[in-house]
Design a protein around this motif. Structure first.
Motif, PDB file in Angstrom:
ATOM      1  N   GLU A   1       0.830  -1.209   0.000  1.00 25.71           N
ATOM      2  CA  GLU A   1       0.000   0.000   0.000  1.00 25.71           C
ATOM      3  C   GLU A   1       0.867   1.263   0.000  1.00 25.71           C
ATOM      4  O   GLU A   1       0.549   2.243  -0.681  1.00 25.71           O
ATOM      5  CB  GLU A   1      -0.942  -0.020   1.204  1.00 25.71           C
ATOM      6  N   TRP A   2       1.961   1.235   0.767  1.00 25.21           N
ATOM      7  CA  TRP A   2       2.861   2.394   0.749  1.00 25.21           C
ATOM      8  C   TRP A   2       3.517   2.544  -0.626  1.00 25.21           C
ATOM      9  O   TRP A   2       3.705   3.671  -1.112  1.00 25.21           O
ATOM     10  CB  TRP A   2       3.919   2.265   1.834  1.00 25.21           C
ATOM     11  N   LEU A   3       3.875   1.439  -1.252  1.00 25.03           N
ATOM     12  CA  LEU A   3       4.452   1.514  -2.591  1.00 25.03           C
ATOM     13  C   LEU A   3       3.452   2.115  -3.578  1.00 25.03           C
ATOM     14  O   LEU A   3       3.824   2.934  -4.436  1.00 25.03           O
ATOM     15  CB  LEU A   3       4.889   0.126  -3.052  1.00 25.03           C
ATOM     16  N   ASP A   4       2.191   1.730  -3.463  1.00 33.77           N
ATOM     17  CA  ASP A   4       1.156   2.307  -4.331  1.00 33.77           C
ATOM     18  C   ASP A   4       1.009   3.801  -4.080  1.00 33.77           C
ATOM     19  O   ASP A   4       0.862   4.593  -5.030  1.00 33.77           O
ATOM     20  CB  ASP A   4      -0.183   1.595  -4.096  1.00 33.77           C
TER      21      ASP A   4
ATOM     22  N   HIS B   1       0.693  11.556   4.209  1.00 35.41           N
ATOM     23  CA  HIS B   1       1.342  12.168   3.049  1.00 35.41           C
ATOM     24  C   HIS B   1       2.712  12.722   3.426  1.00 35.41           C
ATOM     25  O   HIS B   1       3.710  12.488   2.718  1.00 35.41           O
ATOM     26  CB  HIS B   1       0.455  13.281   2.490  1.00 35.41           C
ATOM     27  N   LEU B   2       2.789  13.444   4.529  1.00 37.01           N
ATOM     28  CA  LEU B   2       4.060  14.033   4.952  1.00 37.01           C
ATOM     29  C   LEU B   2       5.058  12.954   5.349  1.00 37.01           C
ATOM     30  O   LEU B   2       6.258  13.069   5.053  1.00 37.01           O
ATOM     31  CB  LEU B   2       3.818  14.998   6.111  1.00 37.01           C
ATOM     32  N   ALA B   3       4.594  11.906   6.012  1.00 37.86           N
ATOM     33  CA  ALA B   3       5.488  10.807   6.361  1.00 37.86           C
ATOM     34  C   ALA B   3       6.067  10.166   5.109  1.00 37.86           C
ATOM     35  O   ALA B   3       7.256   9.820   5.057  1.00 37.86           O
ATOM     36  CB  ALA B   3       4.743   9.769   7.200  1.00 37.86           C
ATOM     37  N   LEU B   4       5.244  10.020   4.087  1.00 39.78           N
ATOM     38  CA  LEU B   4       5.713   9.446   2.828  1.00 39.78           C
ATOM     39  C   LEU B   4       6.774  10.333   2.194  1.00 39.78           C
ATOM     40  O   LEU B   4       7.811   9.843   1.710  1.00 39.78           O
ATOM     41  CB  LEU B   4       4.530   9.265   1.877  1.00 39.78           C
ATOM     42  N   LEU B   5       6.559  11.651   2.195  1.00 39.80           N
ATOM     43  CA  LEU B   5       7.563  12.570   1.634  1.00 39.80           C
ATOM     44  C   LEU B   5       8.894  12.429   2.364  1.00 39.80           C
ATOM     45  O   LEU B   5       9.958  12.362   1.738  1.00 39.80           O
ATOM     46  CB  LEU B   5       7.066  14.010   1.726  1.00 39.80           C
ATOM     47  N   ILE B   6       8.853  12.366   3.691  1.00 43.90           N
ATOM     48  CA  ILE B   6      10.078  12.256   4.476  1.00 43.90           C
ATOM     49  C   ILE B   6      10.800  10.944   4.174  1.00 43.90           C
ATOM     50  O   ILE B   6      12.017  10.911   3.977  1.00 43.90           O
ATOM     51  CB  ILE B   6       9.763  12.390   5.975  1.00 43.90           C
TER      52      ILE B   6
END
Length: 493
Positions: free
Chosen positions: A5-8, A96-101
């Motif tokens: 899911e994170w990869l998607d 969203h912000l965690a993903l950017l980091i």
């Protein structure tokens, strides 16, 4: 969410690419630089590259917002409500912000979401709630006079923050500066600009007036230097290396003598005495401390000082933990240690490993590059023992997952070894003796001393260093001292 899911999410994520100046996205003058993800070496996006013109534009916006805008003139409680709204928006955009980091600097997604974002949300909310509770002073003076001591916002703040905790460290600068009534130009590291650019957008959505929080992306020698030299900046707050901190002091001297607050490097000692209340817990915490965030922390307990009588036992436990640590894709929630921030930094850390071997230290585990086929910058968790106190391993900040173990024979030697450094950011101590805890804590030259724990804290307590680890304090109400000026008004009655 699962790894898949994170990869998607990563495949579909929209990434910011423009500066945020005067309440709007600003594409700049056309120059751009690539932001490359350390997890696989791929370019995520081309981001606008700030030169002197873009920095000047941001400073001018902040200057107008401070000199004639509503922000410094608002009731402090009203400013506080805006910061609380910003905290809520960060919380809404937490995934969203965690993903950017995680994408921009290689931090495991679980740590980005659960630790870094929690810190940023808490910081903006805490200073928002504090803003309306501050008071001025009316000292006791002779009866024929009235004295007032007021704290006034210092002006335009330039905040330059590193890549290892891009939102946490930005919030530690930005939140108290805004609570005090200052306006801010934030320059994140060129390695991790995405989360900071998104923060600028969220600040505008939260209702901060245009120009109050501006974010410019660019490198240190150009954008950082321009901010440090700009005469429209009243205060410069920096977190990063000691070498770069020296540059900002020079920029101040060469411009308008702006106040410069520095949180710099560290080579933190972690002392384990034989009467530690739980040696297994001490060893586990020592391993966690050096490998958390890939060892990319100024407070990382990179020097493990262990009493000789328990050194073998503690070292074996740390080595065993290092060998079982799960290193892998930062987007996998099961990953415990992600990628170093980039290829250049990986090679720098590996250079320290080679120097340690050349100096005669014993490599107990790790030291090699792994997962090279991924294209990412991954290093094995690394432990050295039999480290000479004068060796580079024991003296230079490595900023990676590399631990140096040194043995000592008594408390006096432990304190001497701990203080045998140019730094003074943090230290740890493990003992069951209350008197020893107090005496050693007083003797250690460090801004923070943790006893029977490491990396614990709260927004209510200050954080910062001594010696060449810097000056001033982040966190707590004391942080407001960096962004305010004391004014005395004396009225003869």
């Amino acid at each position: 969410m699962t790894h898949e899911e994170w990869l998607d999410r990563a495949a579909a994520v929209r990434l910011p690419s423009a500066h945020h100046i005067d309440g709007a996205d600003e594409p700049g003058g056309g120059a751009a630089f690539p932001v490359r993800s350390p997890r696989d070496g791929r370019v995520l996006i081309e981001v606008a590259d700030a030169g002197e013109a873009e920095v000047a534009l941001a400073v001018s916006a902040a200057r107008r917002a401070f000199d004639s805008g509503p922000w410094p003139r608002m009731a402090p409680a009203e400013r506080g409500r805006a910061l609380v709204r910003l905290a809520s928006l960060i919380e809404e955009r937490r995934e969203h912000l965690a993903l950017l980091i995680s994408l921009e600097m290689g931090k495991p997604i679980t740590d980005a979401h659960d630790i870094e974002l929690r810190a940023a949300i808490t910081t903006f909310r805490w200073y928002g709630e504090l803003a309306g509770k501050l008071t001025d002073e009316a000292p006791h003076v002779p009866a024929d006079a009235l004295a007032l001591v007021t704290r006034e916002p210092a002006g335009v703040v330039g905040a330059v923050v590193p890549w290892n905790f891009p939102l946490t460290l930005a919030s530690w600068k930005v939140a108290p500066a805004l609570a005090a009534g200052c306006t801010v130009v934030l320059k994140p590291s060129e390695s991790s600009p995405l989360s900071a650019l998104e923060l600028g957008r969220l600040a505008t959505r939260a209702g901060l007036p245009p120009g109050v929080l501006n974010v410019v992306a660019g490198d240190g020698p150009t954008a950082g230097r321009a901010l440090g030299l700009h005469p429209g900046v009243d205060v410069l707050a920096f977190t990063g290396s000691t070498a770069v901190g020296r540059h900002f002091l020079r920029y101040s001297a060469d411009s308008n003598l702006k106040r410069v607050w520095l949180e710099l490097g560290g080579k933190s000692p972690n002392i384990i005495l034989p009467d530690a209340p739980d040696l297994e817990a001490a060893a586990a915490t020592a391993a966690w401390g050096i490998f958390f965030n890939q060892g990319e922390m100024c407070t990382a307990p990179s020097r493990l000082l262990v009493h000789r009588s328990v050194a073998d036992r503690v070292t074996e436990a740390v080595v065993a933990r290092a060998r079982t640590l799960r290193v892998g894709d930062p987007l996998d929630p099961a990953t415990e240690m992600g990628a170093l921030v980039g290829e250049a930094h990986l090679e720098r850390v590996r250079g320290h490993v080679e120097a340690g071997l050349a100096e005669g230290a014993r490599l107990r585990t790790g030291g090699g590059r792994i997962l090279a086929g991924s294209g990412g910058a991954y290093l094995e968790p690394t432990v050295f023992d039999r480290v000479d106190p004068g060796a580079r391993l024991a003296r230079e900040e490595i900023f990676g997952p590399v631990l140096s173990v040194l043995a000592f024979d008594d408390v006096e030697e432990a304190v001497r070894l701990a203080n045998d450094t140019e730094y003074g950011l943090a230290a740890g101590l493990w003992t069951s003796d209350l008197g020893t805890a107090h005496r050693v804590a007083r003797a250690l030259k460090a801004g923070t001393v943790w006893v029977n724990c490491y990396e614990e804290g709260d927004l209510t307590v200050p954080f910062g260093g001594m010696r060449q680890s810097g000056n001033g304090r982040d966190k707590s109400a004391h942080a407001l001292e960096k962004y305010t000026e004391l004014k005395t008004t004396w009225i003869q009655l």
